[in-house]
Design a protein around this motif. Structure first.
Motif, PDB file in Angstrom:
ATOM      1  N   GLY A  69       0.805  -1.229   0.000  1.00 46.58           N
ATOM      2  CA  GLY A  69       0.000   0.000   0.000  1.00 46.58           C
ATOM      3  C   GLY A  69       0.832   1.269   0.000  1.00 46.58           C
ATOM      4  N   LEU A  70       2.072   1.175  -0.510  1.00 52.00           N
ATOM      5  CA  LEU A  70       2.918   2.371  -0.569  1.00 52.00           C
ATOM      6  C   LEU A  70       2.334   3.361  -1.585  1.00 52.00           C
ATOM      7  CD1 LEU A  70       5.690   3.821   0.031  1.00 52.00           C
ATOM      8  CD2 LEU A  70       6.590   2.579  -1.951  1.00 52.00           C
ATOM      9  N   ASP A  71       2.270   4.633  -1.183  1.00 53.22           N
ATOM     10  CA  ASP A  71       1.846   5.683  -2.124  1.00 53.22           C
ATOM     11  C   ASP A  71       3.048   6.525  -2.500  1.00 53.22           C
ATOM     12  OD1 ASP A  71      -0.949   5.349  -2.459  1.00 53.22           O
ATOM     13  OD2 ASP A  71      -1.220   6.040  -0.396  1.00 53.22           O
ATOM     14  N   VAL A  72       3.212   6.783  -3.807  1.00 50.32           N
ATOM     15  CA  VAL A  72       4.329   7.619  -4.271  1.00 50.32           C
ATOM     16  C   VAL A  72       3.747   8.767  -5.088  1.00 50.32           C
ATOM     17  CG1 VAL A  72       6.527   7.659  -5.526  1.00 50.32           C
ATOM     18  CG2 VAL A  72       5.751   5.519  -4.468  1.00 50.32           C
ATOM     19  N   TYR A  73       4.063   9.991  -4.695  1.00 52.61           N
ATOM     20  CA  TYR A  73       3.549  11.165  -5.407  1.00 52.61           C
ATOM     21  C   TYR A  73       4.705  11.917  -6.059  1.00 52.61           C
ATOM     22  CZ  TYR A  73      -0.644  10.270  -2.671  1.00 52.61           C
ATOM     23  OH  TYR A  73      -1.741   9.678  -2.112  1.00 52.61           O
ATOM     24  N   SER A  74       4.621  12.087  -7.386  1.00 56.56           N
ATOM     25  CA  SER A  74       5.632  12.865  -8.122  1.00 56.56           C
ATOM     26  C   SER A  74       5.238  14.339  -8.138  1.00 56.56           C
ATOM     27  CB  SER A  74       5.725  12.364  -9.561  1.00 56.56           C
ATOM     28  OG  SER A  74       6.291  11.090  -9.589  1.00 56.56           O
ATOM     29  N   HIS A  75       6.170  15.184  -8.600  1.00 61.03           N
ATOM     30  CA  HIS A  75       5.925  16.624  -8.731  1.00 61.03           C
ATOM     31  C   HIS A  75       5.251  17.214  -7.498  1.00 61.03           C
ATOM     32  CE1 HIS A  75       6.344  15.467 -13.113  1.00 61.03           C
ATOM     33  NE2 HIS A  75       7.408  16.153 -12.786  1.00 61.03           N
ATOM     34  N   THR A  76       5.729  16.803  -6.344  1.00 65.03           N
ATOM     35  CA  THR A  76       5.203  17.264  -5.060  1.00 65.03           C
ATOM     36  C   THR A  76       6.398  17.742  -4.243  1.00 65.03           C
ATOM     37  OG1 THR A  76       3.411  15.645  -5.238  1.00 65.03           O
ATOM     38  CG2 THR A  76       3.886  16.500  -3.027  1.00 65.03           C
ATOM     39  N   ASP A  77       6.539  19.050  -4.220  1.00 61.43           N
ATOM     40  CA  ASP A  77       7.755  19.665  -3.694  1.00 61.43           C
ATOM     41  C   ASP A  77       7.533  20.113  -2.248  1.00 61.43           C
ATOM     42  OD1 ASP A  77      10.158  20.896  -3.434  1.00 61.43           O
ATOM     43  OD2 ASP A  77       9.892  22.312  -5.096  1.00 61.43           O
ATOM     44  N   ILE A  78       8.308  19.595  -1.308  1.00 59.99           N
ATOM     45  CA  ILE A  78       8.156  19.998   0.092  1.00 59.99           C
ATOM     46  C   ILE A  78       8.912  21.299   0.337  1.00 59.99           C
ATOM     47  CG2 ILE A  78       8.622  19.366   2.508  1.00 59.99           C
ATOM     48  CD1 ILE A  78       6.392  17.690   1.039  1.00 59.99           C
ATOM     49  N   LYS A  79       8.152  22.295   0.800  1.00 59.25           N
ATOM     50  CA  LYS A  79       8.734  23.624   1.015  1.00 59.25           C
ATOM     51  C   LYS A  79       8.886  23.966   2.491  1.00 59.25           C
ATOM     52  CE  LYS A  79       9.259  25.280  -3.161  1.00 59.25           C
ATOM     53  NZ  LYS A  79      10.593  25.256  -3.722  1.00 59.25           N
ATOM     54  N   LYS A  80       8.019  23.369   3.334  1.00 65.82           N
ATOM     55  CA  LYS A  80       8.032  23.757   4.749  1.00 65.82           C
ATOM     56  C   LYS A  80       7.774  22.533   5.622  1.00 65.82           C
ATOM     57  CE  LYS A  80       5.193  26.677   6.908  1.00 65.82           C
ATOM     58  NZ  LYS A  80       4.035  27.517   6.857  1.00 65.82           N
ATOM     59  N   ILE A  81       8.422  22.506   6.789  1.00 69.18           N
ATOM     60  CA  ILE A  81       8.195  21.393   7.723  1.00 69.18           C
ATOM     61  C   ILE A  81       7.989  21.971   9.109  1.00 69.18           C
ATOM     62  CG2 ILE A  81       9.298  19.413   8.849  1.00 69.18           C
ATOM     63  CD1 ILE A  81      10.533  18.721   6.170  1.00 69.18           C
TER      64      ILE A  81
END
Ligand code: FAD
Length: 400
Positions: free
Chosen positions: A199-211
């Motif tokens: 059930g692994l989900d992989v999302y492309s073109h998803t840029d992490i900007k803040k944590i």
């Protein structure tokens, strides 16, 4: 960051993933992994195997960072000589780092067998060649040091090098514990396996900007203001750690690679060994399953993509010339070439684990020529850290 230019062979050979997905709404998961390269894929593998729900995000199309640019030679030998590493970090830690790299190749082989994935993993020996008289001296000392610490190594004389490999150089170190792989295919196969089975989900073109971290959770926000809430985040951003880590831990360099047209098998050298040499700049050589020769090297100590790309033609000439010094009779002809960024730390070792300024996060930063073996080590260690197993003796910690 511009990680690479030209045509990385693995991407042409395998094509892009067909499982394209972009994150379009807020989600929650147990562990969020930032980076879908070989490091992120291996972290997901170890966590998924332990029934931990994971999501991977990547700012690019999945697995198309440095993982596609790699020559994917798997060696226990770190870029820095063992005797040098002992001087830098002490005997116990240096020997442990070498032994962990040795073990990581078998770990990777076991993963590939367990998942039953076909990723062109091949066991091949490795030849570390003395480029000159100084190189010969260095290899003699290295041979004694590795032997003393029980590492697999043989010393080949000038005569043996010629008779076994038709290479005219003063000496070489040989070991039969190395391997080569198609890393991009490997990365994709691991992601596909766990998409289907865990059930692994992989999302492309998803840029992490803040944590943002709170006492018992952590939330990452993307460039499109979508949020992902998790218990922990694993940062596996390759050489692009700057938005995730509040510390500069490596120097960036550029490296160049070319791939030949398929060769007649008789035109390749004995055992199709991995080959590298003591000269700086050096070249490193491997073959592919379709009998191409892949040669990389002639590194430059800067990252500037414009400057890097402008040198590509010259670097191809340099690499081919050096290759022909090893194999003057070779009929090598170039088919593809590319160049890429890579990072190096002061002691040649990776950074793995927690960082005091970043609560609820683990970092998997496998910098150096052994990036992939470091990825295996990082992934297994982070799984242990997450599961609360004892990892007190972390020789790759940030405050070493
Ligand atoms: C030319 C070349 C030859 C090499 N040869 C070898 C070799 O022979 N043997 C070896 O062991 N190693 C080698 N290496 C090194 C090895 O390829 C790398 O160490 C390895 O591929 C790194 O994998 P990674 O998953 O950590 O990084 P990557 O494959 O770069 O993956 C990291 C991903 O994180 C994503 N990302 C980063 N920041 C964010 C963010 N904020 N939000 C969302 N996504 C983000 C990026 O888009 C990227 O796709 C070589 C490297 C190069 C360039």
């Amino acid at each position: 960051m511009d990680l690479k230019s030209g045509l990385p062979f693995w991407l042409i050979k395998n094509g892009l993933s067909e499982n394209y997905k972009r994150l379009e709404k807020d989600i929650e998961t147990e562990v969020l992994i930032i980076g879908s390269g070989i490091t992120g894929a291996l972290v997901a593998h170890f966590l998924c195997e332990n029934n931990v729900k994971c999501v991977i995000v990547d700012r690019r199309m999945e697995s198309t960072g440095s993982t596609t640019a790699s020559t994917a030679q798997l060696q226990y030998e770190i870029d820095i000589f063992l005797y040098d590493l002992i001087e830098k970090v002490g005997e116990k830690e240096a020997v442990k780092a070498y032994k962990m790299c040795l073990e990581s190749i078998s770990t990777l082989e076991k993963i590939i067998k367990k998942l039953k994935i076909k990723v062109d993993f091949q066991r091949v020996p490795s030849l570390y060649i003395a480029s000159d008289a100084k190189g010969k001296k260095d290899l003699e000392l290295e041979f004694e040091t590795r032997k003393k610490h029980g590492l697999p190594v043989e010393y080949l004389s000038e005569k043996e090098l010629v008779s076994k490999y038709d290479i005219k150089r003063k000496a070489a170190l040989y070991n039969n514990e190395s391997a080569q792989v198609d890393t991009y295919k490997l990365c994709q196969a691991i992601l596909d396996y766990h998409r289907e089975h865990s059930g692994l989900d992989v999302y492309s073109h998803t840029d992490i900007k803040k944590i943002k971290s709170t006492k018992d959770s952590i939330t990452a926000t993307t460039d499109k203001k979508i949020s992902i809430k998790a218990k922990k985040i694993v940062a596996a951003p390759g050489f692009e750690s700057e938005t995730l880590l509040d510390e500069k831990v490596m120097q960036l360099h550029s490296t160049y690679v070319l791939v030949s047209q398929p060769m007649h098998p008789d035109d390749l050298w004995n055992e199709k060994c991995l080959i590298w040499e003591t000269a700086r700049p050096y070249i490193y050589i491997r073959t592919t399953v379709d009998n191409r020769i892949m040669v990389g090297g002639f590194d430059e100590p800067f990252q500037n993509p414009k400057k890097r790309d402008a040198l590509m033609d010259k670097k191809n000439e340099d690499i081919l010339k050096r290759f022909k010094e090893f194999f003057p009779k070779s009929k090598i002809e170039m088919d593809f070439y590319w160049c890429g960024t890579f990072g190096e730390t002061k002691d040649g070792l990776p950074f793995i684990g927690e960082h005091k300024k970043h609560p609820n996060m683990y970092f998997a930063l496998g910098y150096g020529g052994n990036g992939i073996t470091f990825s295996v080590i990082a992934a297994e260690m982070i799984k242990d850290m997450y599961l609360g197993k004892n990892t007190d003796e972390n020789i790759f910690r940030f405050d070493r």
